[in-house]
Design a protein around this motif. Structure first.
Motif, PDB file in Angstrom:
ATOM      1  N   ILE A   1      -9.821   5.678   2.320  1.00  0.00           N
ATOM      2  CA  ILE A   1      -8.977   6.861   2.141  1.00  0.00           C
ATOM      3  C   ILE A   1      -7.566   6.465   1.723  1.00  0.00           C
ATOM      4  O   ILE A   1      -6.959   7.096   0.838  1.00  0.00           O
ATOM      5  CB  ILE A   1      -8.955   7.686   3.444  1.00  0.00           C
ATOM      6  CG1 ILE A   1     -10.336   8.289   3.716  1.00  0.00           C
ATOM      7  CG2 ILE A   1      -7.897   8.781   3.384  1.00  0.00           C
ATOM      8  CD1 ILE A   1     -10.471   8.932   5.067  1.00  0.00           C
ATOM      9  N   LYS A   2      -7.043   5.423   2.332  1.00  0.00           N
ATOM     10  CA  LYS A   2      -5.701   4.968   1.969  1.00  0.00           C
ATOM     11  C   LYS A   2      -5.657   4.510   0.518  1.00  0.00           C
ATOM     12  O   LYS A   2      -4.688   4.786  -0.208  1.00  0.00           O
ATOM     13  CB  LYS A   2      -5.286   3.838   2.908  1.00  0.00           C
ATOM     14  CG  LYS A   2      -3.831   3.412   2.767  1.00  0.00           C
ATOM     15  CD  LYS A   2      -3.507   2.288   3.738  1.00  0.00           C
ATOM     16  CE  LYS A   2      -3.565   2.771   5.172  1.00  0.00           C
ATOM     17  NZ  LYS A   2      -3.140   1.710   6.125  1.00  0.00           N
ATOM     18  N   PHE A   3      -6.704   3.807   0.069  1.00  0.00           N
ATOM     19  CA  PHE A   3      -6.751   3.351  -1.316  1.00  0.00           C
ATOM     20  C   PHE A   3      -6.823   4.532  -2.279  1.00  0.00           C
ATOM     21  O   PHE A   3      -6.134   4.560  -3.307  1.00  0.00           O
ATOM     22  CB  PHE A   3      -7.960   2.438  -1.510  1.00  0.00           C
ATOM     23  CG  PHE A   3      -8.179   2.002  -2.933  1.00  0.00           C
ATOM     24  CD1 PHE A   3      -7.437   0.971  -3.475  1.00  0.00           C
ATOM     25  CD2 PHE A   3      -9.124   2.639  -3.727  1.00  0.00           C
ATOM     26  CE1 PHE A   3      -7.629   0.566  -4.781  1.00  0.00           C
ATOM     27  CE2 PHE A   3      -9.320   2.242  -5.038  1.00  0.00           C
ATOM     28  CZ  PHE A   3      -8.579   1.205  -5.570  1.00  0.00           C
ATOM     29  N   GLU A   4      -7.654   5.545  -1.946  1.00  0.00           N
ATOM     30  CA  GLU A   4      -7.776   6.710  -2.819  1.00  0.00           C
ATOM     31  C   GLU A   4      -6.475   7.508  -2.865  1.00  0.00           C
ATOM     32  O   GLU A   4      -6.083   8.005  -3.934  1.00  0.00           O
ATOM     33  CB  GLU A   4      -8.925   7.594  -2.341  1.00  0.00           C
ATOM     34  CG  GLU A   4     -10.299   6.946  -2.543  1.00  0.00           C
ATOM     35  CD  GLU A   4     -11.410   7.787  -1.971  1.00  0.00           C
ATOM     36  OE1 GLU A   4     -11.105   8.857  -1.390  1.00  0.00           O
ATOM     37  OE2 GLU A   4     -12.580   7.397  -2.085  1.00  0.00           O
ATOM     38  N   ASP A   5      -5.807   7.649  -1.744  1.00  0.00           N
ATOM     39  CA  ASP A   5      -4.520   8.358  -1.741  1.00  0.00           C
ATOM     40  C   ASP A   5      -3.484   7.625  -2.587  1.00  0.00           C
ATOM     41  O   ASP A   5      -2.720   8.247  -3.332  1.00  0.00           O
ATOM     42  CB  ASP A   5      -4.015   8.497  -0.301  1.00  0.00           C
ATOM     43  CG  ASP A   5      -4.859   9.465   0.509  1.00  0.00           C
ATOM     44  OD1 ASP A   5      -5.617  10.240  -0.106  1.00  0.00           O
ATOM     45  OD2 ASP A   5      -4.753   9.442   1.751  1.00  0.00           O
ATOM     46  N   LYS A   6      -3.474   6.313  -2.471  1.00  0.00           N
ATOM     47  CA  LYS A   6      -2.524   5.536  -3.264  1.00  0.00           C
ATOM     48  C   LYS A   6      -2.827   5.658  -4.754  1.00  0.00           C
ATOM     49  O   LYS A   6      -1.909   5.808  -5.585  1.00  0.00           O
ATOM     50  CB  LYS A   6      -2.586   4.067  -2.838  1.00  0.00           C
ATOM     51  CG  LYS A   6      -1.552   3.184  -3.509  1.00  0.00           C
ATOM     52  CD  LYS A   6      -1.640   1.760  -2.987  1.00  0.00           C
ATOM     53  CE  LYS A   6      -0.605   0.869  -3.672  1.00  0.00           C
ATOM     54  NZ  LYS A   6      -0.687  -0.538  -3.169  1.00  0.00           N
ATOM     55  N   ALA A   7      -4.112   5.620  -5.123  1.00  0.00           N
ATOM     56  CA  ALA A   7      -4.486   5.766  -6.526  1.00  0.00           C
ATOM     57  C   ALA A   7      -4.131   7.152  -7.058  1.00  0.00           C
ATOM     58  O   ALA A   7      -3.672   7.298  -8.202  1.00  0.00           O
ATOM     59  CB  ALA A   7      -5.984   5.499  -6.693  1.00  0.00           C
ATOM     60  N   ALA A   8      -4.327   8.186  -6.217  1.00  0.00           N
ATOM     61  CA  ALA A   8      -3.976   9.547  -6.640  1.00  0.00           C
ATOM     62  C   ALA A   8      -2.472   9.689  -6.840  1.00  0.00           C
ATOM     63  O   ALA A   8      -2.017  10.332  -7.804  1.00  0.00           O
ATOM     64  CB  ALA A   8      -4.473  10.549  -5.609  1.00  0.00           C
ATOM     65  N   ASP A   9      -1.691   9.091  -5.945  1.00  0.00           N
ATOM     66  CA  ASP A   9      -0.229   9.145  -6.100  1.00  0.00           C
ATOM     67  C   ASP A   9       0.215   8.434  -7.372  1.00  0.00           C
ATOM     68  O   ASP A   9       1.097   8.922  -8.097  1.00  0.00           O
ATOM     69  CB  ASP A   9       0.436   8.521  -4.874  1.00  0.00           C
ATOM     70  CG  ASP A   9       0.223   9.344  -3.622  1.00  0.00           C
ATOM     71  OD1 ASP A   9      -0.091  10.546  -3.751  1.00  0.00           O
ATOM     72  OD2 ASP A   9       0.351   8.782  -2.510  1.00  0.00           O
ATOM     73  N   GLN A  10      -0.385   7.280  -7.638  1.00  0.00           N
ATOM     74  CA  GLN A  10      -0.026   6.555  -8.858  1.00  0.00           C
ATOM     75  C   GLN A  10      -0.412   7.337 -10.105  1.00  0.00           C
ATOM     76  O   GLN A  10       0.351   7.385 -11.084  1.00  0.00           O
ATOM     77  CB  GLN A  10      -0.706   5.184  -8.868  1.00  0.00           C
ATOM     78  CG  GLN A  10      -0.163   4.213  -7.835  1.00  0.00           C
ATOM     79  CD  GLN A  10      -0.914   2.896  -7.834  1.00  0.00           C
ATOM     80  OE1 GLN A  10      -1.938   2.753  -8.514  1.00  0.00           O
ATOM     81  NE2 GLN A  10      -0.423   1.936  -7.067  1.00  0.00           N
TER      82      GLN A  10
END
Length: 276
Positions: A163-172
Motif C-alpha cells: 500500500i505504501k508503494f502504491e500510494d507513493k507511485a500515485a503521488d509521483q
C-alpha cells in the motif's frame, strides 16, 4: 524290580504335579518386578534399585545411596507432574467458538492492521507475551496462537509495504502528470479542461463537420491557448471517436441509445439544439 519301577513312577508323577502347580520363572520375575515397583526404595536391594532406575530412565551406576537419592527424587517429581497435569486438565476450559470465527482473532488482526510495527506491543513483543497479555487469546492453545501471530505479522507487513508503494507511485504520477496544467513542452493540457468538454459538444452538434481544425479553433476563446498541431490532433480524435461505425463496434445498441439520449440532453441544456 517292580517296587523300584513303582517308586520311580510315583516320583515322576509328583514332580509333574509340583511343576504344574509352581509358577514359571518368567511369572516369578514379573511378579518381583511389580513388587519392586510398588516397594519403598529404602527396602530395595542394590540390584532392584538399579532395575528401577533403568525403568524410570535414570542412571543405574554409582553407590547404593546415590541410587536411593535418584529414586526418591524421581518419585517426587513424578507425583508433582501428575498433580500438575490433573489440575491443568481440570481447570483448562475449551473455548465455545473456534479460532477461525472468534472475536479474539478479529481483534488481533485489527490491532496488527491499525498498529505501528515499530512501537506497538502487538508488533514488538514476542508472540508468547502477546498471548499472555490478553485473556481472550489465553482461551486458545498457546502454540497455535503464537503461530497465527507470526503469520499475521508477515502477511500484514507485506500488505502495508504494498500500500505504501502504491500510494507513493500515485503521488509521483499526480505530481508529474496531473498536478501541472501544462505538458513537458509547455502547452496547456486538454484533459479535464473546459475546452475538451466544449469540443465534444461541438462535434456532436455537427458544428465541426466539413471544417478545418484551425477554423473550429476560432469559434471559442477556450480553444485559443492550444498549439496548432495539438488542436488538430484533438479535433480528429474526437471526430473519430464519435463516428457511428466505431461507436457501435465498441458498445452495444442499448448503450449507444443511452449515450445518444445523454448527449442530446447535454446539447439541449447548452442551447445547441432545439427540440421544438
Amino acid at each position: 524290580g517292580r517296587g523300584g519301577g513303582f517308586e520311580s513312577g510315583q516320583s515322576s508323577l509328583a514332580s509333574v504335579a509340583l511343576g504344574s502347580s509352581l509358577p514359571s520363572q518368567s511369572a516369578v520375575l514379573k511378579g518381583s518386578e511389580e513388587n519392586a515397583q510398588g516397594m519403598d526404595p529404602h527396602q530395595m536391594s542394590y540390584r532392584e534399585k538399579q532395575k528401577e532406575c533403568k525403568r524410570r530412565g535414570l542412571p543405574a551406576t554409582g553407590k547404593d545411596k546415590d541410587l536411593l537419592q535418584r529414586l526418591l527424587g524421581s518419585s517426587g517429581s513424578e507425583q508433582a507432574a501428575d498433580k500438575g497435569n490433573k489440575t491443568t486438565s481440570s481447570t483448562a476450559k475449551k473455548p465455545d467458538i473456534p479460532w477461525k470465527k472468534s472475536k479474539a482473532k478479529a481483534d488481533l488482526i485489527e490491532m496488527l492492521t491499525t498498529g505501528d510495527p515499530q512501537r506497538d506491543h502487538v508488533w514488538t513483543k514476542p508472540p508468547a507475551e502477546v498471548w499472555g497479555s490478553r485473556e481472550d487469546l489465553c482461551l486458545y492453545p498457546k502454540a497455535n496462537v503464537c503461530d497465527a501471530i507470526r503469520r499475521y505479522r508477515k502477511t500484514i507487513l507485506i500488505q502495508m509495504k504494498s500500500i505504501k508503494f502504491e500510494d507513493k507511485a500515485a503521488d509521483q504520477h499526480w505530481t508529474r502528470f496531473c498536478d501541472s496544467a501544462v505538458d513537458s513542452r509547455g502547452n496547456p493540457k486538454l484533459h479535464n479542461s473546459a475546452a475538451k468538454n466544449l469540443l465534444e459538444l461541438d462535434v456532436a452538434a455537427g458544428r465541426a463537420k466539413g471544417r478545418k481544425p484551425s477554423d473550429i479553433k476560432k469559434d471559442r476563446p477556450e480553444y485559443a491557448p492550444f498549439e496548432t498541431k495539438q488542436w488538430r490532433r484533438a479535433v480528429n480524435n474526437e471526430r473519430q471517436k464519435q463516428k457511428g461505425e466505431i461507436w457501435y463496434a465498441k458498445r452495444n445498441k442499448q448503450g449507444a441509445l443511452r449515450h445518444i439520449k445523454r448527449r442530446e440532453a447535454q446539447l439541449e441544456e447548452a442551447g445547441m439544439i432545439d427540440r421544438t
